[in-house]
Write an enzyme that holds these catalytic residues in place. Structure first.
Site, PDB file in Angstrom:
ATOM      1  N   ALA A  67     -11.272  -2.315  17.704  1.00 31.94           N
ATOM      2  CA  ALA A  67     -12.025  -3.533  17.406  1.00 31.94           C
ATOM      3  C   ALA A  67     -11.875  -3.802  15.912  1.00 31.94           C
ATOM      4  CB  ALA A  67     -13.488  -3.305  17.758  1.00 31.94           C
ATOM      5  N   GLY A 106     -10.885   0.395  20.553  1.00 29.11           N
ATOM      6  CA  GLY A 106     -10.852  -0.734  21.474  1.00 29.11           C
ATOM      7  C   GLY A 106      -9.460  -1.026  22.007  1.00 29.11           C
ATOM      8  N   GLU A 109      -9.103   1.176  24.828  1.00 32.86           N
ATOM      9  CA  GLU A 109      -9.999   0.711  25.898  1.00 32.86           C
ATOM     10  C   GLU A 109      -9.374  -0.460  26.653  1.00 32.86           C
ATOM     11  OE1 GLU A 109     -13.393   0.539  23.073  1.00 32.86           O
ATOM     12  OE2 GLU A 109     -14.494   1.439  24.730  1.00 32.86           O
ATOM     13  N   GLU A 129     -13.989   6.394  17.394  1.00 38.55           N
ATOM     14  CA  GLU A 129     -15.264   5.743  17.045  1.00 38.55           C
ATOM     15  C   GLU A 129     -16.260   6.710  16.429  1.00 38.55           C
ATOM     16  OE1 GLU A 129     -13.479   5.092  19.706  1.00 38.55           O
ATOM     17  OE2 GLU A 129     -13.540   2.966  20.202  1.00 38.55           O
TER      18      GLU A 129
HETATM   19  C1  3H9 Z   1     -13.812   0.221  18.018  1.00 42.43           C
HETATM   20  O1  3H9 Z   1     -12.725   0.004  18.446  1.00 42.43           O
HETATM   21  C2  3H9 Z   1     -15.080  -0.042  18.770  1.00 42.43           C
HETATM   22  C3  3H9 Z   1     -14.885  -0.310  20.227  1.00 42.43           C
HETATM   23  O2  3H9 Z   1     -14.902   0.869  20.958  1.00 42.43           O
HETATM   24  C4  3H9 Z   1     -16.019  -1.097  20.791  1.00 42.43           C
HETATM   25  C5  3H9 Z   1     -16.238  -2.461  20.293  1.00 42.43           C
HETATM   26  C6  3H9 Z   1     -17.318  -3.181  21.039  1.00 42.43           C
HETATM   27  N1  3H9 Z   1     -10.640  -3.023  11.865  1.00 42.43           N
HETATM   28  O3  3H9 Z   1      -5.654   2.712   7.234  1.00 42.43           O
HETATM   29  P1  3H9 Z   1      -4.649   1.752   6.714  1.00 42.43           P
HETATM   30  C7  3H9 Z   1      -7.276  -2.233   8.093  1.00 42.43           C
HETATM   31  S1  3H9 Z   1     -14.059   0.827  16.451  1.00 42.43           S
HETATM   32  C8  3H9 Z   1     -10.437  -3.713  10.747  1.00 42.43           C
HETATM   33  O4  3H9 Z   1      -4.501   1.636   5.254  1.00 42.43           O
HETATM   34  P2  3H9 Z   1      -2.557   3.300   7.939  1.00 42.43           P
HETATM   35  C9  3H9 Z   1      -7.579  -1.356   6.901  1.00 42.43           C
HETATM   36  O5  3H9 Z   1      -8.846  -1.621   6.375  1.00 42.43           O
HETATM   37  C10 3H9 Z   1     -12.449   0.971  15.768  1.00 42.43           C
HETATM   38  N2  3H9 Z   1      -9.519  -3.369   9.823  1.00 42.43           N
HETATM   39  O6  3H9 Z   1      -3.212   1.965   7.367  1.00 42.43           O
HETATM   40  C11 3H9 Z   1      -6.445  -1.751   5.979  1.00 42.43           C
HETATM   41  O7  3H9 Z   1      -6.794  -3.000   5.414  1.00 42.43           O
HETATM   42  P3  3H9 Z   1      -6.324  -3.377   3.936  1.00 42.43           P
HETATM   43  C12 3H9 Z   1     -11.723   2.144  16.259  1.00 42.43           C
HETATM   44  C13 3H9 Z   1      -8.791  -2.292  10.052  1.00 42.43           C
HETATM   45  O8  3H9 Z   1      -1.221   2.942   8.406  1.00 42.43           O
HETATM   46  C14 3H9 Z   1      -5.277  -1.992   6.927  1.00 42.43           C
HETATM   47  O9  3H9 Z   1      -5.866  -2.222   8.203  1.00 42.43           O
HETATM   48  N3  3H9 Z   1     -10.486   2.294  15.540  1.00 42.43           N
HETATM   49  C15 3H9 Z   1      -8.948  -1.515  11.198  1.00 42.43           C
HETATM   50  O10 3H9 Z   1      -2.730   4.405   6.958  1.00 42.43           O
HETATM   51  C16 3H9 Z   1      -4.318  -0.840   7.020  1.00 42.43           C
HETATM   52  O11 3H9 Z   1      -5.053   0.343   7.322  1.00 42.43           O
HETATM   53  C17 3H9 Z   1     -10.413   2.965  14.389  1.00 42.43           C
HETATM   54  O12 3H9 Z   1     -11.368   3.540  13.921  1.00 42.43           O
HETATM   55  C18 3H9 Z   1      -9.915  -1.924  12.141  1.00 42.43           C
HETATM   56  N4  3H9 Z   1     -10.121  -1.272  13.299  1.00 42.43           N
HETATM   57  O13 3H9 Z   1      -3.452   3.693   9.191  1.00 42.43           O
HETATM   58  C19 3H9 Z   1      -9.069   3.006  13.724  1.00 42.43           C
HETATM   59  N5  3H9 Z   1      -8.088  -0.482  11.155  1.00 42.43           N
HETATM   60  O14 3H9 Z   1      -4.837  -3.473   3.987  1.00 42.43           O
HETATM   61  C20 3H9 Z   1      -9.231   2.782  12.249  1.00 42.43           C
HETATM   62  C21 3H9 Z   1      -7.399  -0.612  10.016  1.00 42.43           C
HETATM   63  O15 3H9 Z   1      -7.011  -4.665   3.667  1.00 42.43           O
HETATM   64  N6  3H9 Z   1      -7.954   2.657  11.565  1.00 42.43           N
HETATM   65  N7  3H9 Z   1      -7.820  -1.704   9.351  1.00 42.43           N
HETATM   66  O16 3H9 Z   1      -6.821  -2.243   3.085  1.00 42.43           O
HETATM   67  C22 3H9 Z   1      -7.180   3.701  11.268  1.00 42.43           C
HETATM   68  O17 3H9 Z   1      -7.451   4.837  11.599  1.00 42.43           O
HETATM   69  C23 3H9 Z   1      -5.942   3.434  10.454  1.00 42.43           C
HETATM   70  O18 3H9 Z   1      -6.127   2.188   9.808  1.00 42.43           O
HETATM   71  C24 3H9 Z   1      -4.626   3.367  11.268  1.00 42.43           C
HETATM   72  C25 3H9 Z   1      -3.483   2.895  10.327  1.00 42.43           C
HETATM   73  C26 3H9 Z   1      -4.321   4.766  11.807  1.00 42.43           C
HETATM   74  C27 3H9 Z   1      -4.739   2.396  12.400  1.00 42.43           C
END
Ligand code: 3H9
Length: 703
Positions: A67, A106, A109, A129
């Protein structure tokens, strides 16, 4: 995150197969526009009479990584991710998720609500999460146990760890792994389906209710034992997994939704989400707008002690070729032993295979010849923290390093301007302040002094990112004793604690109060662990601030030879039976005598007094660093405190904590304490400004 495109979802067709393609860089987060786009495309695809099957795929580096976390603090917009997943699941035509990259939260999901999942070989999947203090809130807690059983589902959701595609195939989370062309293979897969449409609501993994409940109950007890009865998100995850067995899907989804909302509203989730974005904001250096990092293939490290070896391991683990330079044969052998031990332990614990360990070591060159440094693109000086030693080493490095190489010093408090000058190439020189143990700790402060070129700063930043570590920029200039963010705050923390020690508190009491707040260890336990001689040497070589009270207790302990764990005696006594130590009665006696000599009548401090004084000192030091320009934004200070000093991550860091109290209340509390030590608790100008303007530190994050 970059602005979402106008149409983040496209509907394409390949004959009778409809393709819904998501394109919302950088990570295809499932924000409102994306959810609306998928829902509209799905409805159109289902309605098209020629559609036999529908594929959901994504362009760019990954299938949705979750999400959009930024939307969690905004007004909810329909369709929710949960509604979208139900729409997919109930589609009358088969839906195949074609996944790649990091399919997380998400995103996974959405894939689970699809009827089939096909993944590339190197797709990573997970439900992280829990790291944000929440739980999968779009049906994940209901669909995952149905797909793979409760035990594995709990493992995945409670750890937040990612699993690889081959493992996902083995446990039944994906149906097929594709070799090369994901989109093409998904189309072939879809054509072969003949309109078959299973459901992830299949209950075959739920039939053995007794075993299922045994798993759930055991996990609940384990969490209560290890994390306590208030561990909100973990316990709610277990409740939801239990509901997957006991309730029909709609009831389970309702329960999950309510649990998700509870977690999202918690202080802990707010703190964890702040910490997530703070780490990413910290890596945004102004210099990166000017230049790109230079290529770094070979890294050289000068000094193979604990720190140098740790950095070498971190670099080897990230695939760099490493040259480690030590003095003489014995120095080389000791460094080799240290690095070898790390690989032996990692192999014994199953973290690495023998082949991986052996492969990493083939990239290590250990030598006592400084002229080998001319092959390195980045050279890190990591010899002992002694100015003359470091300066002479850096001069030698400057003389042999090839043109364009970046030279970094790992000093934590010596004069960076002067050390950079001693290389003869100050513009090529930066600070890279690693935290011990460097192979584990994720924090590196990148020290930027006035003469450092943007190119060397950005190349250093790129290297830190390539290590998978968290980089924080510290503008470290202004002469001897001008410190990094971490050291400046640690000094204030220790001074506040020492003043209370002098005035009546005891080391165990102060340590206990800070542990109760959420630190793993209190300041005196940390002092014992790192060695009192280290901090003593630093005090000796740093000019004393005449405006601050100087507490001599630690100096007196060093004079007695009580150096902490290394001598089995410091603030605590460490005997075989007491790994964590028992309070050292001799220190308590020494403190009492010291107070008597100084004419101090000891007074009582409650745990709350202790915690408040220390936290106010930390926040004030942070505000000072902002005013001096050492730290660029308050959230950088939060990041340093979480990673460098174990500030409880769920609180988001001290500056976020200060905002919860509000800067004006903090400033007025400090005015009461300032008479005890104006240097520590006299409000820094930035704090006073925020209090007057009725602003918060968060407002400075936006600037
Ligand atoms: C969820 O899904 C809830 C659901 O179950 C239910 C909903 C009802 N959202 O980390 P990076 C941005 S909760 C918004 O530097 P990498 C990040 O801020 C979510 N932004 O890259 C950054 O922005 P900026 C569950 C996001 O290659 C840019 O993307 N998912 C999100 O080192 C690049 O990120 C997670 O917790 C997001 N979800 O790593 C995954 N994700 O360029 C969280 C990233 O402006 N994300 N951004 O600084 C990660 O673990 C890592 O970002 C990922 C890539 C592994 C994906």
């Amino acid at each position: 995150m970059k602005q979402a495109q106008k149409h983040p979802v496209r509907l394409e067709r390949q004959g009778n197969i409809a393709l819904i393609v998501i394109e919302n860089p950088p990570v295809n987060a499932l924000g409102a526009a994306v959810r609306r786009g998928i829902a509209a495309a799905l409805n159109a695809a289902v309605a098209h009479e020629k559609t036999d099957a529908i594929i959901i795929a994504a362009n760019g580096r990954t299938f949705p990584a979750g999400a959009d976390i930024r939307e969690f603090d905004m007004e909810p917009q329909e369709p929710s991710l949960g509604q979208l997943c139900s729409l997919v699941e109930n589609a009358s035509k088969p839906v195949i998720a074609a996944i790649h990259g990091t399919t997380l939260g998400g995103g996974l999901e959405l894939a689970m609500a699809s009827h089939y999942r096909i993944a590339t070989q190197n797709t990573r999947m997970g439900l992280p999460e829990i790291h944000l203090g929440i739980l999968p809130g779009a049906g994940g807690t209901q669909r995952l146990p149905r797909l793979i059983g409760p035990e594995l589902a709990l493992d995945i959701m409670l750890s937040g760890n990612q699993i690889s595609a081959p493992i996902a195939l083995e446990i039944g989370l994906v149906d097929q792994i594709c070799e090369e062309d994901l989109r093409g293979e998904a189309v072939t897969y879809a054509r072969a389906l003949n309109a078959a449409r299973p459901t992830s609501l299949n209950r075959s993994n739920l039939v053995d209710g007794a075993t299922y409940m045994a798993s759930v109950n055991a996990r609940r007890e384990k969490i209560k034992l290890e994390l306590g009865a208030n561990a909100l998100a973990p316990l709610k995850i277990v409740d939801c997994v239990e509901a997957a067995l006991l309730l029909p899907i709609d009831g389970g989804l309702d329960l999950e939704r309510a649990a998700f909302e509870d977690c999202l509203a918690s202080r802990e989730s707010a703190g964890l989400r702040h910490a997530f974005f703070a780490e990413r904001a910290a890596a945004k250096f102004p210099e990166a707008a000017e230049v790109k990092p230079a290529q770094v293939d070979r890294v050289a490290i000068v000094g193979g002690g604990l720190m140098g070896s740790g950095i070498a391991i971190a670099a080897l683990q990230s695939g760099f070729a490493v040259t480690l330079v030590e003095q003489g044969e014995s120095g080389v052998n000791e460094a080799l032993e240290r690095i070898g031990e790390f690989y032996e332990r990692s192999i014994a614990k199953g973290r690495l295979s023998e082949a991986q360990g052996a492969a990493a070591l083939t990239h290590l060159q250990l030598t006592n010849k400084l002229d080998t440094l001319n092959e390195a693109d980045l050279i890190i000086e990591a010899v002992a923290e002694d100015f003359d030693l470091k300066a002479s080493m850096l001069a030698e490095i400057g003389a042999v390093a090839k043109a364009g190489a970046v030279i970094a010093t790992n000093t934590s408090y010596l004069d960076l301007d002067a050390l950079a000058g001693s290389t003869g190439r100050p513009s090529d020189t930066i600070g890279l302040h690693f935290f011990a143990p460097a192979q584990v700790n994720k924090l590196v402060e990148v020290g930027v002094h006035d003469a450092a070129s943007a190119q060397s700063v950005v190349t250093g930043l790129g290297f830190v990112k390539a290590l998978g570590k968290v980089a924080v920029r510290a503008r470290v200039s202004g002469g001897f004793g001008a410190g990094y963010i971490g050291n400046a705050i640690l000094t204030a923390y220790r001074q506040a604690a020492d003043i209370m020690l002098e005035d009546g508190a005891t080391p165990p009491q102060i340590d206990g109060a800070m542990r109760a707040f959420g630190f793993q260890l209190g300041p005196y336990q940390v002092a014992d662990m790192s060695g009192l001689d280290i901090a003593y040497a630093r005090r000796q070589s740093t000019p004393r601030d005449g405006n601050s009270r100087y507490v001599e207790i630690a100096d007196n302990m060093v004079a007695q030879g009580w150096l902490g764990q290394k001598t089995n005696r410091g603030y605590y006594i460490y005997t075989d039976g007491h790994r964590h130590g028992v309070p050292n009665g001799d220190v308590l006696k020494m403190i009492a005598e010291y107070r008597a000599q100084k004419g101090i009548t000891p007074r009582k401090f409650s745990d709350r007094d202790i915690r408040d004084r220390i936290l106010l000192a930390i926040v004030n030091a942070g505000a000072r660093l902002l005013g001096e320009g050492v730290a660029a934004r308050p959230s950088d200070i939060d990041t340093v405190m979480i990673h460098g000093f174990g500030y409880p991550r769920g609180r988001g860091g001290p500056m976020m904590d200060a905002d919860a109290t509000t800067p004006s209340i903090i400033a007025s509390r400090m005015s009461v304490l300032a008479h005890e030590d104006a240097n520590i608790w006299g409000a820094a100008p930035v704090l006073t400004m925020l209090a007057q303007e009725r602003q918060r530190f968060a407002d400075l994050n936006k600037a």
